[in-house]
Design a protein around this motif. Structure first.
Motif, PDB file in Angstrom:
ATOM      1  N   PHE A 200      -4.185   4.459 -26.494  1.00 63.18           N
ATOM      2  CA  PHE A 200      -4.999   5.711 -25.729  1.00 63.18           C
ATOM      3  C   PHE A 200      -4.301   6.976 -25.858  1.00 63.18           C
ATOM      4  O   PHE A 200      -3.705   7.394 -24.969  1.00 63.18           O
ATOM      5  N   ARG A 201      -4.528   7.481 -27.178  1.00 61.01           N
ATOM      6  CA  ARG A 201      -3.924   8.750 -27.259  1.00 61.01           C
ATOM      7  C   ARG A 201      -4.108   9.642 -26.498  1.00 61.01           C
ATOM      8  O   ARG A 201      -3.278  10.793 -25.866  1.00 61.01           O
ATOM      9  N   ARG A 202      -5.329   9.780 -26.228  1.00 62.48           N
ATOM     10  CA  ARG A 202      -5.879  10.970 -25.472  1.00 62.48           C
ATOM     11  C   ARG A 202      -5.485  10.868 -24.106  1.00 62.48           C
ATOM     12  O   ARG A 202      -5.067  11.727 -23.259  1.00 62.48           O
ATOM     13  N   GLY A 203      -5.411   9.604 -23.563  1.00 61.47           N
ATOM     14  CA  GLY A 203      -4.968   9.140 -22.141  1.00 61.47           C
ATOM     15  C   GLY A 203      -3.803   9.576 -21.961  1.00 61.47           C
ATOM     16  O   GLY A 203      -3.208  10.521 -20.889  1.00 61.47           O
ATOM     17  N   ALA A 204      -2.847   9.462 -22.955  1.00 63.80           N
ATOM     18  CA  ALA A 204      -1.518  10.101 -22.981  1.00 63.80           C
ATOM     19  C   ALA A 204      -1.351  11.379 -22.754  1.00 63.80           C
ATOM     20  O   ALA A 204      -0.440  11.757 -21.985  1.00 63.80           O
ATOM     21  N   ARG A 205      -2.095  12.196 -23.648  1.00 64.12           N
ATOM     22  CA  ARG A 205      -1.962  13.561 -23.481  1.00 64.12           C
ATOM     23  C   ARG A 205      -2.594  14.179 -22.540  1.00 64.12           C
ATOM     24  O   ARG A 205      -2.008  14.917 -21.528  1.00 64.12           O
ATOM     25  N   GLU A 206      -3.476  13.524 -21.786  1.00 71.05           N
ATOM     26  CA  GLU A 206      -4.254  13.887 -20.753  1.00 71.05           C
ATOM     27  C   GLU A 206      -3.129  13.850 -19.407  1.00 71.05           C
ATOM     28  O   GLU A 206      -2.869  14.842 -18.596  1.00 71.05           O
ATOM     29  N   LEU A 207      -2.366  12.827 -19.418  1.00 73.13           N
ATOM     30  CA  LEU A 207      -1.401  12.567 -18.444  1.00 73.13           C
ATOM     31  C   LEU A 207      -0.345  13.359 -18.266  1.00 73.13           C
ATOM     32  O   LEU A 207      -0.129  13.818 -17.393  1.00 73.13           O
TER      33      LEU A 207
ATOM     34  N   SER B 267      -0.489  16.476 -19.574  1.00 72.95           N
ATOM     35  CA  SER B 267      -0.959  17.761 -18.931  1.00 72.95           C
ATOM     36  C   SER B 267      -1.067  17.807 -17.624  1.00 72.95           C
ATOM     37  O   SER B 267      -0.727  18.669 -16.952  1.00 72.95           O
ATOM     38  N   LYS B 268      -1.555  16.656 -16.863  1.00 67.32           N
ATOM     39  CA  LYS B 268      -1.574  16.587 -15.548  1.00 67.32           C
ATOM     40  C   LYS B 268      -0.338  16.620 -14.969  1.00 67.32           C
ATOM     41  O   LYS B 268      -0.233  17.241 -13.854  1.00 67.32           O
ATOM     42  N   ILE B 269       0.723  16.017 -15.433  1.00 64.70           N
ATOM     43  CA  ILE B 269       1.859  15.832 -14.763  1.00 64.70           C
ATOM     44  C   ILE B 269       2.698  17.218 -14.979  1.00 64.70           C
ATOM     45  O   ILE B 269       3.105  17.768 -13.895  1.00 64.70           O
TER      46      ILE B 269
ATOM     47  N   ILE C 244       3.572   6.901 -20.198  1.00 65.71           N
ATOM     48  CA  ILE C 244       2.869   7.670 -21.558  1.00 65.71           C
ATOM     49  C   ILE C 244       3.215   6.881 -22.694  1.00 65.71           C
ATOM     50  O   ILE C 244       2.016   6.864 -23.559  1.00 65.71           O
ATOM     51  N   ARG C 245       4.259   6.202 -22.840  1.00 66.45           N
ATOM     52  CA  ARG C 245       4.258   5.427 -24.065  1.00 66.45           C
ATOM     53  C   ARG C 245       3.458   4.285 -24.024  1.00 66.45           C
ATOM     54  O   ARG C 245       2.810   3.801 -24.957  1.00 66.45           O
TER      55      ARG C 245
ATOM     56  N   MET D   8       0.840  20.178 -15.045  1.00 63.88           N
ATOM     57  CA  MET D   8       0.180  20.704 -13.808  1.00 63.88           C
ATOM     58  C   MET D   8       0.539  20.618 -12.721  1.00 63.88           C
ATOM     59  O   MET D   8       0.897  21.368 -12.103  1.00 63.88           O
ATOM     60  N   VAL D   9       0.569  19.313 -12.115  1.00 65.27           N
ATOM     61  CA  VAL D   9       1.184  19.240 -10.754  1.00 65.27           C
ATOM     62  C   VAL D   9       2.576  19.692 -10.521  1.00 65.27           C
ATOM     63  O   VAL D   9       2.798  20.053  -9.431  1.00 65.27           O
ATOM     64  N   LYS D  10       3.348  19.292 -11.625  1.00 63.83           N
ATOM     65  CA  LYS D  10       4.875  19.899 -11.333  1.00 63.83           C
ATOM     66  C   LYS D  10       4.530  21.393 -11.060  1.00 63.83           C
ATOM     67  O   LYS D  10       5.438  21.870 -10.558  1.00 63.83           O
ATOM     68  N   PHE D  11       3.870  21.989 -12.007  1.00 63.73           N
ATOM     69  CA  PHE D  11       3.658  23.639 -12.129  1.00 63.73           C
ATOM     70  C   PHE D  11       3.417  24.001 -10.569  1.00 63.73           C
ATOM     71  O   PHE D  11       3.918  24.921 -10.242  1.00 63.73           O
ATOM     72  N   LEU D  12       2.202  23.339 -10.226  1.00 60.31           N
ATOM     73  CA  LEU D  12       1.834  23.733  -8.829  1.00 60.31           C
ATOM     74  C   LEU D  12       2.795  23.312  -7.881  1.00 60.31           C
ATOM     75  O   LEU D  12       3.150  24.251  -6.924  1.00 60.31           O
ATOM     76  N   GLN D  13       3.551  22.252  -7.929  1.00 62.47           N
ATOM     77  CA  GLN D  13       4.656  22.031  -7.122  1.00 62.47           C
ATOM     78  C   GLN D  13       5.616  23.215  -7.241  1.00 62.47           C
ATOM     79  O   GLN D  13       6.075  23.691  -6.261  1.00 62.47           O
ATOM     80  N   TYR D  14       5.996  23.417  -8.477  1.00 70.30           N
ATOM     81  CA  TYR D  14       7.155  24.405  -8.502  1.00 70.30           C
ATOM     82  C   TYR D  14       6.912  25.705  -7.918  1.00 70.30           C
ATOM     83  O   TYR D  14       7.601  26.507  -7.331  1.00 70.30           O
ATOM     84  N   GLU D  15       5.441  26.157  -8.198  1.00 73.40           N
ATOM     85  CA  GLU D  15       5.197  27.462  -7.526  1.00 73.40           C
ATOM     86  C   GLU D  15       5.244  27.405  -6.219  1.00 73.40           C
ATOM     87  O   GLU D  15       5.959  28.367  -5.625  1.00 73.40           O
TER      88      GLU D  15
END
Length: 520
Positions: A438-445, A447-449, A430-431, A451-458
């Motif tokens: 790539f500030r947008r790239g950082a933010r995108e990553l 939220s992706k993380i 991220i850093r 999301m993945v964690k959330f799905l995994q957690y679910e």
DNA sequence: CTAGAATTAG
């Protein structure tokens, strides 16, 4: 009468030799006995079977079983319990199952010890479901779980990530007035410390003292380790001094813990002093001590001494284990001698077929850092076994090369595979994106993380909920004061599963029985 | 049959 007495004497003799690991003497005594007309019985052979399991191997123990059958003596539960314990000690699950089945086929009904051992074996192998089924079997077979059953259950639950269930079981045991042993508290404290739940651990420590026990060396070592893990270095050292003053440093445990902590902090001189103090106090080193020393030599760059230590170990009859090799390989890599590390890796993979993931991780990291990025990537892709360190190391290295896209891909695939990744690796990517604009790239990553964690957690969470529910119901049948106090939701679930209801009822009866017995 | 120590990262 006379011959019974002699056989008894023979058995005392045999069991003493077995305890001293003098199997040759034991065998000689049996031969002498037969010559004098004193025949060995089941007890004699059982002592032998147990000793062979402990000091030689299961195959050798089985040879004794065959010998006793030839001599016309039928193996009993105790014979099979020894075999089972032997297999469990070596973590040979399929063998344990075979032995258990063989036992059933021979019409020998397993006793509580058999079940306890089998349960421990399953837990050790990370199969809590199977272990729990064994616990169920104990109750279904009208046996009452004893303290060891509960200790094994508590330990297994903690080791398999069910700390909460372990705590619940503990509370319920306590609530029902079961007398707990010191070992029970130690198991819980260790489990809670390893799960990072220091507050709860402290609470249990207090309850240990409240119930009149005095913490022993094991309690202290557990707390000591916990201090270093949570970076309370000074506190840890204070505990070590306290242990010394109380005479709790009679073995290698505390010394190795402290030396390891010093080494991790880069305080190599202090670590060396600690190990030297240990050797001076007359403690003879075991494999863990040697590995600790090996780590020190490697960190100091004294590879000559490290190789010499390998020879010493061989002379003393110690076989190198996964730790030894991993430490050496990591040391060589960190010292920049990747070729030698690779050579050593080849050596160990040619002699044994055991996988050594930590060693592989260190080597992979070393290869990458030595400038062979493509080769490292190839190794990474070829390897079937990967853990959080494998991924974290690759992500870190990719970030160093500013390949943030590949790094983030790898990071996400790691999370998608249901594995954690080190927080530092996550931060690095991220850093990296942010710092290179790539500030947008950082933010995108980010939220992706999430999301993945959330799905995994679910998915994991549902699984965990269900699991914890069944554990609560059966493994801790004492959750409720009685069937009449079961919350409605649970009651409904019982209704669906009549078999489980039966188990619950049986468990409850057995608890009452135990309670009545202890009141007498 | 049940409890504590040693390796990889930061």
């Amino acid at each position: 009468m006379c011959s019974i007495l002699s056989t008894r004497l023979l058995n005392i003799c045999i069991s003493s030799f077995c305890k001293l690991q003098r199997l040759d003497k034991a065998e000689a005594v049996i031969i002498d006995g037969i010559r004098l007309g004193v025949l060995p019985n089941v007890v004699t052979y059982n002592a032998l079977v147990d000793a062979y399991c402990r000091f030689v191997g299961i195959e050798a123990a089985y040879a004794v079983v065959r010998r006793m059958q030839v001599a016309g003596i039928t193996p009993n539960v105790i014979t099979y319990n020894s075999l089972l314990a032997g297999a469990s000690r070596q973590c040979q699950l399929s063998l344990s199952l075979d032995i258990f089945e063989e036992m059933l086929n021979l019409g020998i009904s397993p006793d509580l010890w058999s079940y306890n051992t089998l349960m421990h074996c399953f837990f050790k192998l990370g199969k809590p479901d199977e272990a729990y089924r064994v616990f169920q079997d104990i109750i279904l077979n009208n046996l009452s779980p004893d303290r060891t059953s509960f200790n094994t259950l508590l330990n297994g639950l903690c080791r398999n990530g069910y700390t909460d269930n372990a705590l619940m079981l503990y509370r319920n045991l306590k609530r029902h007035g079961c007398e707990l042993e010191l070992i029970t508290y130690n198991i819980l404290i260790d489990g809670l410390c390893k799960a990072g739940r220091l507050k709860a651990a402290r609470w249990i420590l207090k309850e240990l003292e409240n119930s009149g026990y005095i913490p022993n060396a094991i309690t202290y070592t557990t707390v000591l380790k916990c201090c270093f893990k949570s970076r309370k270095f000074e506190e840890g050292l204070e505990i070590f001094w306290e242990m010394k003053s109380k005479g709790f440093t009679y073995d290698a445990f505390a010394y190795c813990t402290v030396a390891g902590a010093f080494a991790k902090r880069g305080m190599l001189k202090e670590a060396n002093d600690c190990m030297e103090a240990m050797l001076k106090s007359g403690i003879s080193p075991d494999i863990v001590c040697y590995n600790t020393l090996m780590n020190l030599y490697c960190k100091e760059g004294k590879f000559e001494a490290a190789y010499k230590l390998l020879d010493t170990m061989a002379d003393e009859g110690f076989e190198c284990d996964n730790y030894t090799h991993a430490i050496l390989i990591d040391g060589l890599c960190k010292a920049g001698n990747v070729e030698e590390a690779q050579r050593h890796m080849k050596l160990i993979s040619s002699t044994g077929s055991i996988t050594n993931l930590p060693a592989f991780n260190s080597l992979l990291d070393g290869v990458y850092k030595a400038g062979h990025a493509e080769f490292a990537m190839k190794l990474f892709k070829l390897s079937k076994m990967k853990d959080e360190f494998t991924y974290s190391s690759m992500v870190h290295n990719l970030c160093k090369e500013r390949k943030f896209r590949s790094a983030s891909k790898l990071l996400l695939s790691c999370l998608k595979n249901g594995m954690n990744i080190l927080k530092s690796a996550e931060r690095a990517v991220i850093r990296g994106f942010r710092d290179s604009g790539f500030r947008r790239g950082a933010r995108e990553l980010q939220s992706k993380i999430r999301m993945v964690k959330f799905l995994q957690y679910e998915t994991v969470d549902h699984e965990m909920l269900r699991e914890s529910f069944w554990f609560r119901q059966i493994a801790t049948p004492f959750l409720c004061h009685g069937p009449w106090n079961i919350p409605l939701v649970m009651y409904n679930a019982f209704m669906y599963r009549s078999e489980r209801t039966k188990v619950f009822a049986a468990a409850y009866c057995c608890l009452l029985r135990n309670k009545l017995q202890s009141h007498r």
